[in-house]
Design a protein around this motif. Structure first.
Motif: not given
Length: 165
Positions: A120-121, A123-125, A127-128
């Motif tokens: 999760k961590s 993927t978020q970073k 994607n940004s």
């Protein structure tokens, strides 16, 4: 490492054994403008919170440093070779080296509580970075759910196995 003209940002993940050249190859791509996003980024921040100093800045030292003791042990001298570390761990299981702390916190503690915590961590970073049209390089893809997470990101995905040994 790009071949031809790309319309989407690229995600390159290096997979391999300890000392296999994953970070070395990632740094080469970073010199070409790739943004490094690793699954361990949040783990290093957690360890920094625990130890009180920036583990990411001291990562190479931290992996082989004695950071804790589980029961009393004899003091050891600094400057041991990496090849001696494995026998040290085997002979002295009471010693907590940095790499062992990272493994315990990352795998035995966090993955036990939430299998996808690091995914999760990451993927978020990632994607940004990808949304901005920038390429991503990752040097610590170790588990199947991490491979699946990278494969699901929008972009041209490449997995490269490193084994300099």
């Amino acid at each position: 490492m790009s071949i031809g003209r790309r319309t989407m940002p690229e995600i390159v993940s290096f997979i391999g054994v300890i000392g296999g050249g994953k970070d070395h190859n990632a740094h080469k791509l970073m010199e070409q403008g790739y943004v490094r996003v690793n699954f361990k980024d949040e783990l290093l921040k957690m360890c920094s919170d625990i130890t009180g100093y920036n583990v990411e800045d001291e990562y190479d030292w931290f992996k082989t440093a004695i950071v804790g003791v589980r029961r009393p042990a004899n003091p050891l001298t600094e400057g041991m070779l990496m090849s001696d570390m494995k026998s040290l761990w085997e002979k002295h299981p009471e010693i907590m080296m940095g790499r062992r702390l990272l493994t315990r916190l990352g795998t035995e503690a966090m993955r036990k509580r939430d299998r996808d915590y690091w995914v999760k961590s990451f993927t978020q970073k990632a994607n940004s970075v990808l949304i901005k049209g920038q390429d991503v390089v990752n040097s610590d893809c170790r588990f199947l759910n991490e491979v699946e997470a990278v494969a699901c990101l929008t972009g041209q995905n490449r997995f490269i196995f490193c084994n300099y040994k």
